[in-house]
Write a protein that holds these residues in place. Structure first.
Motif, PDB file in Angstrom:
ATOM      1  N   LYS A 195       1.111  -1.157  -0.017  1.00  0.00           N
ATOM      2  CA  LYS A 195      -0.170  -0.199   0.238  1.00  0.00           C
ATOM      3  C   LYS A 195       0.736   1.171  -0.081  1.00  0.00           C
ATOM      4  O   LYS A 195       0.756   2.332  -0.763  1.00  0.00           O
ATOM      5  N   GLU A 196       1.838   1.123   0.948  1.00  0.00           N
ATOM      6  CA  GLU A 196       2.819   2.773   0.817  1.00  0.00           C
ATOM      7  C   GLU A 196       3.623   2.480  -0.457  1.00  0.00           C
ATOM      8  O   GLU A 196       3.720   3.724  -0.997  1.00  0.00           O
ATOM      9  N   ILE A 197       3.961   1.615  -1.158  1.00  0.00           N
ATOM     10  CA  ILE A 197       4.542   1.745  -2.167  1.00  0.00           C
ATOM     11  C   ILE A 197       3.783   2.084  -3.388  1.00  0.00           C
ATOM     12  O   ILE A 197       3.965   2.823  -4.293  1.00  0.00           O
ATOM     13  N   GLU A 198       2.599   1.484  -3.438  1.00  0.00           N
ATOM     14  CA  GLU A 198       1.537   2.008  -4.682  1.00  0.00           C
ATOM     15  C   GLU A 198       1.216   3.429  -4.441  1.00  0.00           C
ATOM     16  O   GLU A 198       0.880   4.320  -5.488  1.00  0.00           O
ATOM     17  N   GLU A 199       1.311   4.035  -3.051  1.00  0.00           N
ATOM     18  CA  GLU A 199       1.013   5.382  -3.037  1.00  0.00           C
ATOM     19  C   GLU A 199       2.312   6.487  -3.386  1.00  0.00           C
ATOM     20  O   GLU A 199       2.298   7.331  -4.018  1.00  0.00           O
ATOM     21  N   LYS A 200       3.290   5.808  -3.186  1.00  0.00           N
ATOM     22  CA  LYS A 200       4.514   6.634  -3.315  1.00  0.00           C
ATOM     23  C   LYS A 200       5.172   6.488  -4.734  1.00  0.00           C
ATOM     24  O   LYS A 200       6.028   7.322  -5.226  1.00  0.00           O
ATOM     25  N   SER A 201       4.812   5.415  -5.229  1.00  0.00           N
ATOM     26  CA  SER A 201       5.235   4.964  -6.584  1.00  0.00           C
ATOM     27  C   SER A 201       6.962   4.393  -6.587  1.00  0.00           C
ATOM     28  O   SER A 201       7.442   4.377  -5.340  1.00  0.00           O
ATOM     29  N   THR A 202       7.185   3.402  -7.567  1.00  0.00           N
ATOM     30  CA  THR A 202       8.464   2.789  -7.470  1.00  0.00           C
ATOM     31  C   THR A 202       9.299   3.645  -8.420  1.00  0.00           C
ATOM     32  O   THR A 202       9.061   4.371  -9.456  1.00  0.00           O
ATOM     33  N   PRO A 203      10.669   3.448  -8.312  1.00  0.00           N
ATOM     34  CA  PRO A 203      11.335   2.580  -7.344  1.00  0.00           C
ATOM     35  C   PRO A 203      11.858   3.380  -5.842  1.00  0.00           C
ATOM     36  O   PRO A 203      11.198   4.607  -5.920  1.00  0.00           O
ATOM     37  N   ILE A 204      12.273   2.459  -4.963  1.00  0.00           N
ATOM     38  CA  ILE A 204      12.712   2.852  -3.741  1.00  0.00           C
ATOM     39  C   ILE A 204      14.104   3.731  -4.016  1.00  0.00           C
ATOM     40  O   ILE A 204      14.931   3.120  -4.489  1.00  0.00           O
ATOM     41  N   ILE A 205      14.446   4.849  -3.577  1.00  0.00           N
ATOM     42  CA  ILE A 205      15.790   5.746  -4.008  1.00  0.00           C
ATOM     43  C   ILE A 205      15.948   5.941  -2.370  1.00  0.00           C
ATOM     44  O   ILE A 205      15.499   6.710  -1.696  1.00  0.00           O
ATOM     45  N   GLU A 206      17.201   5.556  -2.088  1.00  0.00           N
ATOM     46  CA  GLU A 206      18.169   5.933  -0.878  1.00  0.00           C
ATOM     47  C   GLU A 206      19.445   6.249  -0.837  1.00  0.00           C
ATOM     48  O   GLU A 206      19.999   6.080  -1.833  1.00  0.00           O
ATOM     49  N   GLN A 207      19.616   7.092  -0.015  1.00  0.00           N
ATOM     50  CA  GLN A 207      21.210   7.484   0.242  1.00  0.00           C
ATOM     51  C   GLN A 207      21.969   6.317   1.169  1.00  0.00           C
ATOM     52  O   GLN A 207      21.289   6.226   2.132  1.00  0.00           O
ATOM     53  N   ILE A 208      23.154   6.107   0.691  1.00  0.00           N
ATOM     54  CA  ILE A 208      23.740   5.121   1.477  1.00  0.00           C
ATOM     55  C   ILE A 208      24.881   5.794   1.917  1.00  0.00           C
ATOM     56  O   ILE A 208      25.678   6.377   0.968  1.00  0.00           O
ATOM     57  N   GLU A 209      25.352   5.863   3.329  1.00  0.00           N
ATOM     58  CA  GLU A 209      26.303   6.733   3.726  1.00  0.00           C
ATOM     59  C   GLU A 209      27.802   6.504   3.163  1.00  0.00           C
ATOM     60  O   GLU A 209      28.508   7.499   2.857  1.00  0.00           O
ATOM     61  N   LYS A 210      27.910   5.486   2.899  1.00  0.00           N
ATOM     62  CA  LYS A 210      29.380   5.167   2.383  1.00  0.00           C
ATOM     63  C   LYS A 210      29.569   5.244   0.745  1.00  0.00           C
ATOM     64  O   LYS A 210      30.579   5.141   0.342  1.00  0.00           O
ATOM     65  N   GLU A 211      28.388   5.870   0.073  1.00  0.00           N
ATOM     66  CA  GLU A 211      28.388   5.933  -1.277  1.00  0.00           C
ATOM     67  C   GLU A 211      27.946   7.172  -1.457  1.00  0.00           C
ATOM     68  O   GLU A 211      26.785   7.370  -2.138  1.00  0.00           O
TER      69      GLU A 211
END
Length: 426
Positions: free
Chosen positions: A36-52
Protein backbone atom coordinates in the motif's frame (compact mmCIF):
# COMPACT_ATOMS: atom_id res chain seq x y z
CA UNK A 1 29.62 4.39 -13.92
CA UNK A 2 27.00 2.10 -12.37
CA UNK A 3 27.75 0.03 -9.29
CA UNK A 4 25.76 -3.18 -9.25
CA UNK A 5 24.90 -4.46 -5.80
CA UNK A 6 25.06 -8.12 -4.88
CA UNK A 7 21.95 -10.19 -4.27
CA UNK A 8 21.86 -9.52 -0.53
CA UNK A 9 19.31 -7.02 0.74
CA UNK A 10 21.09 -3.71 1.35
CA UNK A 11 18.17 -1.30 0.97
CA UNK A 12 17.43 0.25 4.39
CA UNK A 13 13.70 0.14 3.62
CA UNK A 14 13.80 -3.56 2.72
CA UNK A 15 16.02 -4.36 5.70
CA UNK A 16 13.43 -2.72 7.95
CA UNK A 17 10.68 -4.70 6.22
CA UNK A 18 12.59 -7.94 6.70
CA UNK A 19 13.11 -7.14 10.38
CA UNK A 20 9.39 -6.42 10.84
CA UNK A 21 8.46 -9.66 9.11
CA UNK A 22 10.74 -11.68 11.36
CA UNK A 23 9.02 -10.22 14.44
CA UNK A 24 5.45 -10.24 13.14
CA UNK A 25 2.79 -12.79 13.93
CA UNK A 26 0.57 -11.51 11.09
CA UNK A 27 3.05 -11.35 8.23
CA UNK A 28 0.32 -10.83 5.64
CA UNK A 29 -0.64 -7.52 7.26
CA UNK A 30 2.97 -6.29 7.13
CA UNK A 31 3.25 -7.24 3.45
CA UNK A 32 -0.07 -5.64 2.53
CA UNK A 33 0.88 -2.41 4.33
CA UNK A 34 4.20 -2.36 2.49
CA UNK A 35 2.53 -2.69 -0.91
CA UNK A 36 0.00 0.00 0.00
CA UNK A 37 2.86 2.36 0.86
CA UNK A 38 4.66 1.55 -2.39
CA UNK A 39 1.55 2.06 -4.52
CA UNK A 40 1.01 5.48 -2.93
CA UNK A 41 4.63 6.62 -3.31
CA UNK A 42 5.46 4.90 -6.64
CA UNK A 43 8.57 2.92 -7.44
CA UNK A 44 11.50 2.59 -7.41
CA UNK A 45 12.72 3.17 -3.85
CA UNK A 46 15.53 5.76 -3.86
CA UNK A 47 17.87 5.87 -0.85
CA UNK A 48 21.17 7.43 0.16
CA UNK A 49 23.79 5.04 1.50
CA UNK A 50 26.29 6.82 3.74
CA UNK A 51 29.40 5.10 2.37
CA UNK A 52 28.47 5.95 -1.25
CA UNK A 53 27.89 9.74 -1.32
CA UNK A 54 28.17 10.02 -5.13
CA UNK A 55 25.44 7.44 -5.68
CA UNK A 56 21.84 6.68 -4.82
CA UNK A 57 20.72 3.15 -4.13
CA UNK A 58 17.75 2.45 -6.40
CA UNK A 59 15.60 -0.57 -5.56
CA UNK A 60 13.13 -1.82 -8.17
CA UNK A 61 10.16 -3.90 -7.03
CA UNK A 62 7.82 -6.42 -8.58
CA UNK A 63 4.76 -8.12 -7.11
CA UNK A 64 4.50 -11.82 -7.91
CA UNK A 65 3.04 -14.75 -5.96
CA UNK A 66 4.82 -17.50 -7.90
CA UNK A 67 8.37 -18.60 -7.20
CA UNK A 68 10.33 -17.64 -10.32
CA UNK A 69 13.71 -16.53 -11.61
CA UNK A 70 12.21 -15.04 -14.76
CA UNK A 71 11.63 -11.44 -13.68
CA UNK A 72 14.21 -9.38 -15.54
CA UNK A 73 15.21 -5.74 -15.08
CA UNK A 74 16.40 -3.99 -18.24
CA UNK A 75 18.07 -0.69 -17.40
CA UNK A 76 18.62 1.61 -20.38
CA UNK A 77 16.61 1.20 -23.56
CA UNK A 78 16.25 -1.15 -26.49
CA UNK A 79 19.28 -0.45 -28.63
CA UNK A 80 21.58 0.35 -25.71
CA UNK A 81 21.03 -1.71 -22.58
CA UNK A 82 23.22 -0.56 -19.69
CA UNK A 83 22.35 -3.40 -17.33
CA UNK A 84 20.26 -6.55 -17.07
CA UNK A 85 19.52 -8.19 -13.75
CA UNK A 86 17.29 -10.91 -12.31
CA UNK A 87 14.98 -9.99 -9.44
CA UNK A 88 15.34 -11.84 -6.14
CA UNK A 89 12.49 -12.77 -3.82
CA UNK A 90 12.21 -11.88 -0.16
CA UNK A 91 11.56 -15.33 1.24
CA UNK A 92 7.98 -16.01 2.27
CA UNK A 93 6.58 -12.94 0.48
CA UNK A 94 5.33 -11.83 -2.93
CA UNK A 95 8.01 -9.11 -3.00
CA UNK A 96 10.73 -9.31 -5.64
CA UNK A 97 13.52 -6.73 -5.73
CA UNK A 98 16.64 -5.64 -7.59
CA UNK A 99 18.95 -2.94 -6.19
CA UNK A 100 21.46 -0.91 -8.23
CA UNK A 101 23.67 2.06 -7.38
CA UNK A 102 23.25 4.97 -9.82
CA UNK A 103 25.17 8.24 -9.98
CA UNK A 104 23.29 11.06 -8.24
CA UNK A 105 22.49 12.98 -11.45
CA UNK A 106 21.01 10.00 -13.29
CA UNK A 107 18.08 10.30 -15.65
CA UNK A 108 17.28 7.16 -17.64
CA UNK A 109 14.61 4.59 -18.46
CA UNK A 110 14.08 0.95 -17.63
CA UNK A 111 11.60 -1.86 -18.06
CA UNK A 112 10.65 -5.00 -16.19
CA UNK A 113 10.14 -8.15 -18.22
CA UNK A 114 8.12 -11.06 -16.87
CA UNK A 115 10.10 -13.51 -18.97
CA UNK A 116 13.84 -14.03 -18.76
CA UNK A 117 14.23 -13.93 -22.51
CA UNK A 118 17.40 -13.35 -24.46
CA UNK A 119 16.41 -9.91 -25.70
CA UNK A 120 18.17 -8.89 -28.93
CA UNK A 121 19.61 -5.42 -29.28
CA UNK A 122 16.99 -4.32 -31.84
CA UNK A 123 14.09 -6.74 -31.32
CA UNK A 124 11.20 -6.87 -33.79
CA UNK A 125 7.88 -5.38 -32.75
CA UNK A 126 6.26 -8.77 -32.12
CA UNK A 127 9.03 -9.47 -29.60
CA UNK A 128 8.78 -6.11 -27.82
CA UNK A 129 5.03 -6.16 -27.22
CA UNK A 130 4.83 -9.11 -24.81
CA UNK A 131 8.14 -8.36 -23.07
CA UNK A 132 8.53 -4.64 -22.35
CA UNK A 133 5.77 -3.09 -20.28
CA UNK A 134 7.64 -0.47 -18.30
CA UNK A 135 7.04 -0.78 -14.56
CA UNK A 136 3.45 -1.28 -13.36
CA UNK A 137 4.34 0.26 -9.98
CA UNK A 138 6.01 3.39 -11.41
CA UNK A 139 3.68 6.33 -12.05
CA UNK A 140 5.99 7.69 -14.78
CA UNK A 141 6.01 5.48 -17.88
CA UNK A 142 6.65 6.63 -21.45
CA UNK A 143 5.60 5.01 -24.73
CA UNK A 144 8.11 5.35 -27.57
CA UNK A 145 6.18 3.46 -30.23
CA UNK A 146 2.92 1.57 -29.95
CA UNK A 147 3.30 -1.20 -27.41
CA UNK A 148 6.86 -0.26 -26.41
CA UNK A 149 6.81 1.22 -22.91
CA UNK A 150 9.66 2.18 -20.61
CA UNK A 151 9.53 3.50 -17.05
CA UNK A 152 11.34 6.70 -16.09
CA UNK A 153 14.03 6.96 -13.43
CA UNK A 154 14.93 10.54 -12.49
CA UNK A 155 17.07 10.99 -9.39
CA UNK A 156 16.67 14.18 -7.33
CA UNK A 157 19.97 15.67 -8.58
CA UNK A 158 19.23 15.08 -12.28
CA UNK A 159 19.69 18.31 -14.27
CA UNK A 160 16.60 20.47 -14.65
CA UNK A 161 14.97 20.69 -18.08
CA UNK A 162 13.57 24.24 -18.06
CA UNK A 163 12.87 24.61 -21.77
CA UNK A 164 10.56 21.63 -22.36
CA UNK A 165 7.46 23.07 -20.63
CA UNK A 166 4.98 25.37 -22.33
CA UNK A 167 4.81 28.86 -20.81
CA UNK A 168 1.70 31.05 -20.91
CA UNK A 169 3.33 34.26 -22.14
CA UNK A 170 5.53 32.65 -24.79
CA UNK A 171 4.23 33.02 -28.39
CA UNK A 172 3.87 29.74 -30.23
CA UNK A 173 5.11 28.87 -33.68
CA UNK A 174 2.95 27.04 -36.21
CA UNK A 175 3.25 23.53 -37.63
CA UNK A 176 2.55 22.47 -41.21
CA UNK A 177 2.36 18.89 -42.47
CA UNK A 178 3.69 18.04 -45.93
CA UNK A 179 4.22 14.93 -48.05
CA UNK A 180 7.22 14.65 -50.35
CA UNK A 181 7.91 11.69 -52.61
CA UNK A 182 11.42 10.29 -52.84
CA UNK A 183 12.55 9.17 -56.28
CA UNK A 184 15.03 6.76 -54.72
CA UNK A 185 12.61 5.13 -52.26
CA UNK A 186 9.57 5.48 -54.55
CA UNK A 187 7.40 6.42 -51.60
CA UNK A 188 6.40 9.55 -49.74
CA UNK A 189 7.97 10.90 -46.60
CA UNK A 190 5.90 12.74 -44.05
CA UNK A 191 7.43 16.12 -43.25
CA UNK A 192 6.34 18.53 -40.51
CA UNK A 193 7.69 22.07 -40.53
CA UNK A 194 7.85 24.51 -37.63
CA UNK A 195 7.52 28.20 -38.48
CA UNK A 196 8.54 30.59 -35.69
CA UNK A 197 6.16 33.18 -34.23
CA UNK A 198 5.69 36.16 -36.57
CA UNK A 199 7.19 34.24 -39.49
CA UNK A 200 7.82 36.62 -42.38
CA UNK A 201 7.88 35.47 -46.00
CA UNK A 202 10.09 38.40 -46.95
CA UNK A 203 13.04 40.11 -45.35
CA UNK A 204 16.14 38.36 -44.04
CA UNK A 205 15.95 34.59 -44.60
CA UNK A 206 15.78 32.29 -41.59
CA UNK A 207 18.23 29.69 -40.44
CA UNK A 208 16.98 26.11 -40.41
CA UNK A 209 17.06 22.93 -38.36
CA UNK A 210 16.56 19.55 -40.05
CA UNK A 211 15.78 16.76 -37.55
CA UNK A 212 15.33 13.06 -38.25
CA UNK A 213 12.86 10.88 -36.33
CA UNK A 214 10.13 13.49 -36.56
CA UNK A 215 7.76 11.04 -34.86
CA UNK A 216 9.71 11.58 -31.65
CA UNK A 217 11.26 15.02 -32.06
CA UNK A 218 7.92 16.72 -32.71
CA UNK A 219 6.05 14.77 -30.02
CA UNK A 220 5.14 16.77 -26.87
CA UNK A 221 5.45 13.61 -24.74
CA UNK A 222 8.93 12.72 -26.00
CA UNK A 223 11.01 15.62 -27.34
CA UNK A 224 8.77 18.72 -27.53
CA UNK A 225 11.04 20.51 -30.00
CA UNK A 226 8.43 23.12 -31.04
CA UNK A 227 7.99 24.11 -27.38
CA UNK A 228 11.76 24.19 -26.86
CA UNK A 229 12.15 26.45 -29.91
CA UNK A 230 9.33 28.74 -28.75
CA UNK A 231 11.00 29.18 -25.36
CA UNK A 232 14.54 29.66 -26.70
CA UNK A 233 13.41 32.20 -29.32
CA UNK A 234 11.31 34.15 -26.80
CA UNK A 235 14.22 34.22 -24.33
CA UNK A 236 16.54 35.39 -27.13
CA UNK A 237 18.82 32.41 -26.62
CA UNK A 238 18.64 31.64 -30.35
CA UNK A 239 17.38 33.60 -33.39
CA UNK A 240 14.07 32.71 -34.99
CA UNK A 241 14.53 29.50 -36.95
CA UNK A 242 12.53 27.16 -39.17
CA UNK A 243 12.56 23.47 -38.21
CA UNK A 244 11.97 20.54 -40.55
CA UNK A 245 11.00 17.20 -38.98
CA UNK A 246 11.53 14.15 -41.20
CA UNK A 247 9.40 11.13 -40.26
CA UNK A 248 11.07 7.78 -40.86
CA UNK A 249 9.06 4.89 -42.27
CA UNK A 250 8.10 2.43 -39.54
CA UNK A 251 6.06 -0.18 -41.41
CA UNK A 252 8.50 -2.89 -40.30
CA UNK A 253 9.04 -1.35 -36.90
CA UNK A 254 12.42 0.03 -35.96
CA UNK A 255 14.14 -1.93 -38.76
CA UNK A 256 12.76 0.30 -41.54
CA UNK A 257 13.92 3.37 -39.67
CA UNK A 258 17.40 1.98 -39.08
CA UNK A 259 17.89 1.14 -42.76
CA UNK A 260 17.04 4.72 -43.77
CA UNK A 261 19.29 6.24 -41.12
CA UNK A 262 22.50 4.27 -41.53
CA UNK A 263 24.85 5.94 -44.03
CA UNK A 264 22.24 5.26 -46.70
CA UNK A 265 23.18 7.14 -49.91
CA UNK A 266 19.59 7.01 -51.18
CA UNK A 267 18.32 8.69 -48.03
CA UNK A 268 21.15 11.23 -48.16
CA UNK A 269 20.13 12.00 -51.76
CA UNK A 270 16.53 12.51 -50.66
CA UNK A 271 17.57 14.99 -47.96
CA UNK A 272 20.23 16.86 -49.92
CA UNK A 273 18.81 16.82 -53.45
CA UNK A 274 15.04 16.65 -52.96
CA UNK A 275 13.93 17.83 -49.52
CA UNK A 276 16.48 20.64 -49.08
CA UNK A 277 15.66 22.44 -52.37
CA UNK A 278 11.95 21.84 -51.82
CA UNK A 279 12.10 23.54 -48.41
CA UNK A 280 14.28 26.32 -49.84
CA UNK A 281 11.66 27.06 -52.47
CA UNK A 282 8.66 26.85 -50.15
CA UNK A 283 9.96 28.92 -47.22
CA UNK A 284 12.11 31.98 -46.57
CA UNK A 285 15.22 30.00 -45.60
CA UNK A 286 18.86 30.92 -46.04
CA UNK A 287 21.19 28.74 -48.08
CA UNK A 288 24.07 29.65 -45.76
CA UNK A 289 25.40 26.33 -44.33
CA UNK A 290 26.63 28.17 -41.24
CA UNK A 291 22.99 28.78 -40.34
CA UNK A 292 21.73 25.32 -41.29
CA UNK A 293 21.68 22.51 -38.71
CA UNK A 294 21.10 18.83 -39.40
CA UNK A 295 20.62 16.62 -36.37
CA UNK A 296 19.18 13.58 -34.71
CA UNK A 297 19.63 10.88 -32.10
CA UNK A 298 21.22 7.44 -32.33
CA UNK A 299 21.22 6.52 -36.05
CA UNK A 300 19.84 10.02 -36.62
CA UNK A 301 23.04 11.49 -35.15
CA UNK A 302 25.09 9.18 -37.36
CA UNK A 303 23.13 10.32 -40.42
CA UNK A 304 23.60 13.98 -39.49
CA UNK A 305 27.38 13.48 -39.59
CA UNK A 306 27.02 11.54 -42.85
CA UNK A 307 25.09 14.47 -44.38
CA UNK A 308 27.91 16.74 -43.26
CA UNK A 309 30.32 14.67 -45.34
CA UNK A 310 28.01 14.47 -48.35
CA UNK A 311 26.69 18.05 -48.37
CA UNK A 312 28.98 20.39 -46.39
CA UNK A 313 27.88 23.20 -48.71
CA UNK A 314 24.32 22.82 -47.39
CA UNK A 315 24.62 21.57 -43.80
CA UNK A 316 27.37 23.28 -41.83
CA UNK A 317 26.16 22.52 -38.30
CA UNK A 318 25.89 18.95 -36.98
CA UNK A 319 23.84 18.14 -33.86
CA UNK A 320 24.37 14.58 -32.64
CA UNK A 321 22.64 13.07 -29.60
CA UNK A 322 24.06 9.63 -28.78
CA UNK A 323 25.09 9.06 -32.39
CA UNK A 324 25.57 5.44 -33.52
CA UNK A 325 29.17 5.92 -34.62
CA UNK A 326 29.95 2.26 -33.96
CA UNK A 327 27.99 1.21 -37.07
CA UNK A 328 29.39 -0.41 -40.18
CA UNK A 329 28.52 1.00 -43.60
CA UNK A 330 24.87 0.28 -44.48
CA UNK A 331 24.64 -1.89 -41.36
CA UNK A 332 21.53 -4.07 -41.17
CA UNK A 333 20.74 -6.02 -38.02
CA UNK A 334 19.43 -8.90 -40.15
CA UNK A 335 22.66 -9.36 -42.10
CA UNK A 336 26.13 -10.53 -41.17
CA UNK A 337 28.18 -7.35 -40.77
CA UNK A 338 31.74 -6.91 -41.94
CA UNK A 339 33.53 -6.75 -38.60
CA UNK A 340 36.45 -4.92 -40.22
CA UNK A 341 34.19 -2.00 -41.06
CA UNK A 342 32.86 -0.93 -37.67
CA UNK A 343 32.92 2.84 -37.12
CA UNK A 344 32.64 3.43 -40.85
CA UNK A 345 31.77 7.12 -40.58
CA UNK A 346 34.71 7.81 -38.25
CA UNK A 347 37.09 6.26 -40.78
CA UNK A 348 35.57 8.43 -43.51
CA UNK A 349 36.29 11.56 -41.48
CA UNK A 350 39.86 10.36 -40.97
CA UNK A 351 40.32 10.04 -44.75
CA UNK A 352 38.84 13.42 -45.70
CA UNK A 353 40.38 16.84 -45.54
CA UNK A 354 38.85 19.05 -42.86
CA UNK A 355 35.44 20.38 -43.91
CA UNK A 356 33.74 23.64 -42.83
CA UNK A 357 31.60 21.91 -40.19
CA UNK A 358 30.81 22.65 -36.56
CA UNK A 359 29.67 19.85 -34.23
CA UNK A 360 27.65 19.43 -31.06
CA UNK A 361 28.08 15.84 -29.81
CA UNK A 362 26.68 14.33 -26.63
CA UNK A 363 26.66 10.81 -25.21
CA UNK A 364 25.36 9.19 -22.03
CA UNK A 365 27.68 7.63 -19.47
CA UNK A 366 25.39 4.58 -19.39
CA UNK A 367 25.81 3.82 -23.10
CA UNK A 368 28.98 1.81 -22.77
CA UNK A 369 27.83 -1.71 -21.98
CA UNK A 370 26.15 -4.23 -24.26
CA UNK A 371 26.43 -4.56 -28.03
CA UNK A 372 24.90 -6.85 -30.61
CA UNK A 373 27.86 -8.32 -32.48
CA UNK A 374 30.79 -7.29 -30.30
CA UNK A 375 31.14 -3.89 -31.95
CA UNK A 376 32.47 -0.84 -30.07
CA UNK A 377 29.90 0.69 -27.75
CA UNK A 378 28.03 3.93 -28.35
CA UNK A 379 29.99 5.58 -25.56
CA UNK A 380 33.50 4.73 -26.72
CA UNK A 381 32.64 5.29 -30.39
CA UNK A 382 31.51 8.83 -29.55
CA UNK A 383 34.73 9.45 -27.65
CA UNK A 384 36.68 8.09 -30.61
CA UNK A 385 34.81 10.36 -33.02
CA UNK A 386 35.46 13.34 -30.74
CA UNK A 387 39.19 12.60 -30.72
CA UNK A 388 39.29 12.27 -34.51
CA UNK A 389 37.46 15.57 -35.01
CA UNK A 390 39.76 17.38 -32.58
CA UNK A 391 42.84 15.94 -34.27
CA UNK A 392 41.56 17.28 -37.61
CA UNK A 393 40.97 20.73 -36.15
CA UNK A 394 37.16 20.76 -36.14
CA UNK A 395 35.19 23.10 -33.92
CA UNK A 396 32.96 21.14 -31.54
CA UNK A 397 31.32 20.93 -28.17
CA UNK A 398 31.37 17.46 -26.60
CA UNK A 399 29.21 16.53 -23.60
CA UNK A 400 28.94 13.37 -21.49
CA UNK A 401 25.70 13.35 -19.49
CA UNK A 402 24.62 11.05 -16.66
CA UNK A 403 22.00 8.97 -18.41
CA UNK A 404 21.27 6.46 -21.10
CA UNK A 405 20.10 6.17 -24.70
CA UNK A 406 16.84 7.95 -23.97
CA UNK A 407 14.63 10.70 -25.31
CA UNK A 408 13.98 11.78 -21.73
CA UNK A 409 17.66 12.84 -21.67
CA UNK A 410 17.83 14.25 -25.21
CA UNK A 411 14.78 16.47 -24.71
CA UNK A 412 16.59 18.28 -21.90
CA UNK A 413 19.86 18.85 -23.76
CA UNK A 414 18.60 19.73 -27.24
CA UNK A 415 18.63 23.37 -26.15
CA UNK A 416 22.32 23.12 -25.24
CA UNK A 417 23.15 21.95 -28.76
CA UNK A 418 21.06 24.66 -30.41
CA UNK A 419 22.52 27.43 -28.26
CA UNK A 420 26.05 26.26 -29.00
CA UNK A 421 25.52 25.95 -32.76
CA UNK A 422 23.41 29.06 -33.51
CA UNK A 423 22.91 30.87 -30.21
CA UNK A 424 22.73 34.63 -29.93
CA UNK A 425 25.76 36.29 -28.33
CA UNK A 426 25.08 36.72 -24.61
Amino acid sequence: MILISNDEIISPRLLKLKENLEKAINKRKIIDEFWKEIEEKSTPIIEQIEKEPKYKLVTFLYKENADTDEILLISGSIGVISHRGIFKRIQGTNIYYKSIFYLNKTRTTYAISRQKADIPLYPPKDFILPVLKGDPLNKKNVTLVEGYTMAVLELPDAPSQPWIEEKDKVPKGTLETLQLKSTKFEKEFRIVTYLPPNYNTSGDPYGSLFLFDGLWYSNPKQVPTPTILNNLIFSKKIPSIIAVFIFQHMEDGIESRNIELNTNPDFAFFIGEELYPYIQKKYNITNNPEKTIVGGASFGGLTASYLGLKYPDKFGKILSQSGSYWAAEKWDQNSNPDFRNWQYIIKEYVKREKLPLDFYIEIGLYEGKESLHGQPSHFFSNRHFRDVLLSKGYSLKYVEYVGGHNFICWRGSLDDGLIYLIGNPS
